[in-house]
Scaffold this motif. Structure first.
Motif, PDB file in Angstrom:
ATOM      1  N   GLN A 266      -6.407  40.159  35.281  1.00  0.00           N
ATOM      2  CA  GLN A 266      -6.875  39.105  34.362  1.00  0.00           C
ATOM      3  C   GLN A 266      -8.319  39.363  33.938  1.00  0.00           C
ATOM      4  N   ASP A 267      -9.164  39.711  34.897  1.00  0.00           N
ATOM      5  CA  ASP A 267     -10.582  39.942  34.595  1.00  0.00           C
ATOM      6  C   ASP A 267     -10.767  41.125  33.648  1.00  0.00           C
ATOM      7  N   GLU A 268      -9.893  42.118  33.760  1.00  0.00           N
ATOM      8  CA  GLU A 268     -10.016  43.323  32.928  1.00  0.00           C
ATOM      9  C   GLU A 268      -9.404  43.154  31.543  1.00  0.00           C
ATOM     10  N   GLY A 269      -8.742  42.014  31.301  1.00  0.00           N
ATOM     11  CA  GLY A 269      -8.203  41.745  29.976  1.00  0.00           C
ATOM     12  C   GLY A 269      -6.799  42.253  29.740  1.00  0.00           C
ATOM     13  N   PHE A 270      -6.062  42.530  30.828  1.00  0.00           N
ATOM     14  CA  PHE A 270      -4.677  42.979  30.672  1.00  0.00           C
ATOM     15  C   PHE A 270      -3.720  41.796  30.547  1.00  0.00           C
ATOM     16  N   ILE A 271      -3.897  40.791  31.410  1.00  0.00           N
ATOM     17  CA  ILE A 271      -2.954  39.675  31.458  1.00  0.00           C
ATOM     18  C   ILE A 271      -3.726  38.350  31.504  1.00  0.00           C
ATOM     19  N   GLN A 272      -3.001  37.265  31.271  1.00  0.00           N
ATOM     20  CA  GLN A 272      -3.579  35.937  31.469  1.00  0.00           C
ATOM     21  C   GLN A 272      -2.504  35.010  32.010  1.00  0.00           C
ATOM     22  N   LYS A 273      -2.946  33.943  32.646  1.00  0.00           N
ATOM     23  CA  LYS A 273      -2.009  32.950  33.184  1.00  0.00           C
ATOM     24  C   LYS A 273      -1.932  31.802  32.207  1.00  0.00           C
ATOM     25  N   HIS A 274      -0.712  31.518  31.763  1.00  0.00           N
ATOM     26  CA  HIS A 274      -0.474  30.422  30.830  1.00  0.00           C
ATOM     27  C   HIS A 274       0.421  29.418  31.530  1.00  0.00           C
ATOM     28  N   GLN A 275      -0.173  28.278  31.899  1.00  0.00           N
ATOM     29  CA  GLN A 275       0.493  27.303  32.744  1.00  0.00           C
ATOM     30  C   GLN A 275       0.883  27.991  34.060  1.00  0.00           C
ATOM     31  N   SER A 276       2.159  28.127  34.368  1.00  0.00           N
ATOM     32  CA  SER A 276       2.532  28.743  35.653  1.00  0.00           C
ATOM     33  C   SER A 276       3.059  30.163  35.481  1.00  0.00           C
ATOM     34  N   LYS A 277       2.921  30.712  34.273  1.00  0.00           N
ATOM     35  CA  LYS A 277       3.463  32.039  33.986  1.00  0.00           C
ATOM     36  C   LYS A 277       2.348  33.015  33.606  1.00  0.00           C
ATOM     37  N   PHE A 278       2.628  34.286  33.871  1.00  0.00           N
ATOM     38  CA  PHE A 278       1.705  35.352  33.481  1.00  0.00           C
ATOM     39  C   PHE A 278       2.251  36.073  32.255  1.00  0.00           C
ATOM     40  N   VAL A 279       1.353  36.384  31.323  1.00  0.00           N
ATOM     41  CA  VAL A 279       1.745  37.078  30.093  1.00  0.00           C
ATOM     42  C   VAL A 279       0.723  38.179  29.804  1.00  0.00           C
ATOM     43  N   LEU A 280       1.160  39.167  29.035  1.00  0.00           N
ATOM     44  CA  LEU A 280       0.215  40.170  28.557  1.00  0.00           C
ATOM     45  C   LEU A 280      -0.709  39.541  27.529  1.00  0.00           C
ATOM     46  N   LEU A 281      -1.962  39.943  27.540  1.00  0.00           N
ATOM     47  CA  LEU A 281      -2.885  39.485  26.502  1.00  0.00           C
ATOM     48  C   LEU A 281      -2.568  40.175  25.185  1.00  0.00           C
TER      49      LEU A 281
END
Length: 281
Positions: A266-281
């Motif tokens: 997440q910190d590196e900008g690959f993924i983010q957490k949207h509500q309870s799910k993880f998605v690619l940025l």
């Protein structure tokens, strides 16, 4: 054998090998524009030629310029990078593209200091870009070059420093230039790379004599492997729960470091957490 004589013998061995066995068909040797050279050099960092070649073709066909790379969506970028490992390099390469477009008007600077200010480009890569893209006689070291120099000039020594190798390389280049023979830095380094790759299968690893030598950590079961698995999974699914991603862990180390790995991605900008799910940025 004095230094000059040993250099003459080395040059003969190098060019004899390259003329007979050089890997002349490599695509980034057929097209040496700066974009293709930078892409290939970033891909070749810690990844073998055989894995890079098909990825390089797909990447440069899909994203043929700095502008197309700079604006590529993450999913497309990481999809093209899959199989090369060290996915952080893909983001660095895109950030480099964005800086080249915005700061340098789409033109790669012919300056090593400026190159090293770009994301993911250190001294070795900047030297390679100067040699391969611009045919400049820069001195730089990478694994194959180090292997060649140690094998020929430091046979009975240990704890050899990169400073010693750099000095030897500079002396070789200076000697070739002083001979008034036609000199192409680009071709010289191609020959060094090919000869070093050949030596890898012919002699005990000379790089063990280098002060910089270290054994690469095991990939299977590593944090790096789990990072790749998470990204590969999210390339095939629009979103995933923490539980789904945890199921990808295959070792105690991966289980123990799962949460920090997700945070790092997440910190590196690959993924983010949207509500309870993880998605690619």
């Amino acid at each position: 054998m004095n230094t000059h004589t040993s250099q003459i013998k080395f040059q003969k061995d190098l060019w004899d090998f390259y003329n007979m066995h050089g890997r002349h068909a490599m695509l980034w040797r057929q097209n040496t524009n700066s974009y293709n050279i930078v892409v290939s050099e970033i891909m070749l960092q810690q990844t073998g030629v055989e894995r890079v070649e098909p990825k390089y073709i797909a990447f440069t066909s899909t994203l043929p310029s700095w502008h197309t790379l700079a604006s590529s969506p993450n999913k497309q970028l990481l999809g093209l990078w899959q199989g090369l490992g060290y996915n952080r390099r893909a983001l660095y390469l895109q950030k480099t593209a964005q800086e080249i477009v915005t700061i340098y008007n789409g033109v790669v600077p012919k300056n090593r200091t400026l190159l090293e200010k770009l994301p993911g480009i250190g001294p070795g890569t900047s030297g390679a870009i100067m040699a391969y893209a611009f045919n400049k006689p820069e001195v730089f070291i990478e694994t194959n070059i180090r292997r060649v120099i140690i094998h020929h000039f430091f046979t009975d020594q240990t704890q050899i420093t990169d400073s010693q190798i750099t000095t030897t390389l500079q002396n070789i280049i200076t000697d070739i230039q002083a001979s008034h023979s036609p000199f192409s830095p680009r071709t010289f380094y191609w020959a060094m790379m090919d000869y070093g790759s050949y030596l890898k299968s012919q002699v005990p690893n000379p790089n063990k004599q280098s002060r910089r030598y270290s054994v690469q950590s095991q990939f299977e079961g590593s944090n790096r492997q789990l990072r790749g698995k998470v990204l590969a999974f999210l390339l095939t699914k629009p979103q995933a729960s923490e539980k789904e991603l945890l199921s990808l862990a295959s070792s105690k180390q991966q289980h123990n470091n799962f949460i920090p790995i997700l945070k790092q991605l997440q910190d590196e900008g690959f993924i983010q957490k949207h509500q309870s799910k993880f998605v690619l940025l």
